[in-house]
Design an enzyme around this catalytic site. Sequence first.
Site, PDB file in Angstrom:
ATOM      1  N   ASP A 126     -18.764  -4.740  10.170  1.00 53.50           N
ATOM      2  CA  ASP A 126     -19.013  -5.427  11.439  1.00 53.50           C
ATOM      3  C   ASP A 126     -19.971  -4.584  12.289  1.00 53.50           C
ATOM      4  O   ASP A 126     -19.645  -3.457  12.668  1.00 53.50           O
ATOM      5  CB  ASP A 126     -17.683  -5.622  12.170  1.00 53.50           C
ATOM      6  CG  ASP A 126     -17.763  -6.702  13.223  1.00 53.50           C
ATOM      7  OD1 ASP A 126     -18.882  -7.118  13.579  1.00 53.50           O
ATOM      8  OD2 ASP A 126     -16.690  -7.135  13.695  1.00 53.50           O
TER       9      ASP A 126
ATOM     10  N   CYS B 147     -21.871 -12.202  14.786  1.00 57.75           N
ATOM     11  CA  CYS B 147     -20.725 -12.195  13.868  1.00 57.75           C
ATOM     12  C   CYS B 147     -20.424 -13.546  13.246  1.00 57.75           C
ATOM     13  O   CYS B 147     -20.440 -13.711  12.026  1.00 57.75           O
ATOM     14  CB  CYS B 147     -19.465 -11.705  14.587  1.00 57.75           C
ATOM     15  SG  CYS B 147     -19.635 -10.146  15.440  1.00 57.75           S
TER      16      CYS B 147
ATOM     17  N   ASP C  54     -22.331  -7.779   8.718  1.00 58.82           N
ATOM     18  CA  ASP C  54     -22.585  -9.143   9.211  1.00 58.82           C
ATOM     19  C   ASP C  54     -23.847  -9.233  10.057  1.00 58.82           C
ATOM     20  O   ASP C  54     -24.497 -10.267  10.117  1.00 58.82           O
ATOM     21  CB  ASP C  54     -21.374  -9.695   9.974  1.00 58.82           C
ATOM     22  CG  ASP C  54     -21.061  -8.934  11.251  1.00 58.82           C
ATOM     23  OD1 ASP C  54     -21.530  -7.783  11.423  1.00 58.82           O
ATOM     24  OD2 ASP C  54     -20.330  -9.489  12.097  1.00 58.82           O
TER      25      ASP C  54
ATOM     26  N   HIS D 197     -13.035 -15.081  12.435  1.00 61.67           N
ATOM     27  CA  HIS D 197     -14.087 -15.418  13.397  1.00 61.67           C
ATOM     28  C   HIS D 197     -14.761 -16.758  13.150  1.00 61.67           C
ATOM     29  O   HIS D 197     -15.890 -16.981  13.599  1.00 61.67           O
ATOM     30  CB  HIS D 197     -15.145 -14.310  13.461  1.00 61.67           C
ATOM     31  CG  HIS D 197     -15.454 -13.898  14.863  1.00 61.67           C
ATOM     32  ND1 HIS D 197     -16.631 -13.306  15.246  1.00 61.67           N
ATOM     33  CD2 HIS D 197     -14.729 -14.018  15.992  1.00 61.67           C
ATOM     34  CE1 HIS D 197     -16.617 -13.067  16.530  1.00 61.67           C
ATOM     35  NE2 HIS D 197     -15.469 -13.489  17.014  1.00 61.67           N
TER      36      HIS D 197
HETATM   37 CA   LIG Z   1     -20.754  -8.376  14.000  1.00 60.34          CA
END
Ligand SMILES: [Ca+2]
Length: 417
Positions: free
Chosen positions: A32, A72, A282, A135
Amino acid sequence: MARAVLVPLCLCWALGPAAASAPPNLLLLLMDDMGWGDLGAFGEPSKETPNLDQMASEGMLFLDFYTANPLCSPSRAALLTGRLPVRNGFYTTNAHARNAYTPQDIVGGIPDSELLLPELLKKAGYVNKIIGKWHLGHRPQFHPLKHGFDEWFGSPNCHFGPFDNRALPNIPVYRDWEMIGRYYEDFKIDLKTGEANLTQIYLQEALDFISKQQASQQPFFLYWAIDATHAPVYASKHFLGTSQRGLYGDAVREIDDSIGKILKHLQKLGISENTFVFFTSDNGAALISAPKQGGSNGRFLCGKQTTFEGGMREPAIAWWPGHIPPGGAPALVPTAAVTPGVFIHTQAAFLQFPPQLRFPGEFTTNQHFNIPHITSAFWKDPAGKKKKKKNHILLVFESSSSSLPSPSSPSSLVPAS
Ligand SMILES: [Ca+2]
């Protein structure tokens, strides 16, 4: 065009005799907000990622690997659907990142009409688990177990917040269908020290799942979507203060250590030659969180939230002993083109970029191409000066005389162990 196209592209070299007789396990390690320049194998000078660097030396380093979106949720939606964000419902607008991420006051999520990678794999007999950040929607209809996953340990949202906010509850953490706690309450993150043991929990979840699947002799897809490098960055006590790069580096070191343990676990169980492992991020490092809470995009311009190289170009490594020869480096590949079953799950539109929009020369020139850029987001100019929100289109060529690795010799970047 079929909405999910399975195209056997450049990873097909990996299909060997073993793959023909037994479906390979798939392990997708998604970071991330980790930047292109955060690994020793990609030139990070403090070289604090020995396990990932070894993974790169034993596998394939992707120097020209692109996400479908520098944020994201749309990045993850594209990765799991193989479709561009504008088609899968996760897109940004200049007014606000509408549908592009899913805090608790946004009610959207992944549509039922989308076909996700785990849904395809389930039909092929795989058991699928997501560990970490989903997410793609927090409402019940968007739950990962409704979209092809069999197991889940993690959260529908990012851990960054809200926390101790009177208006909104803290982000929940789930085990499968059940909410088992919340960040900052049951799953502690110390915002002052950066201490949290979440990566250790996610590591143990991965090891346990792999062991269970090996024992049951069922092929698996494990999506390890951890978020320690997303602000607020965290690391467990054992790693705090150990990096030359500060807290962010501590988080990277813990992730590197964890991935080393996962790969060793595969080897110990004797399934490394039947497990395709892919590592990437990501979106690019978040300059808005730098320097203490953000990573490095190497030499590339800008970062997360922008479609410059720093936002879109990701570190990426493929590892599959006995199938992927060490030291290879393919040309431009988008994240939405990875797996399943070592087929590439992609959208033709992305691959059909006109030649002039492709990276020219692939490190053979001293010019670095940045994709035409439409943004209203915060960004930094090459001098590091913050720029304000404005809608504009930019086409930037960035010149540099410093050397970059050649894709023909990526192993030269990997420090000797
Ligand atoms: Ca991210």
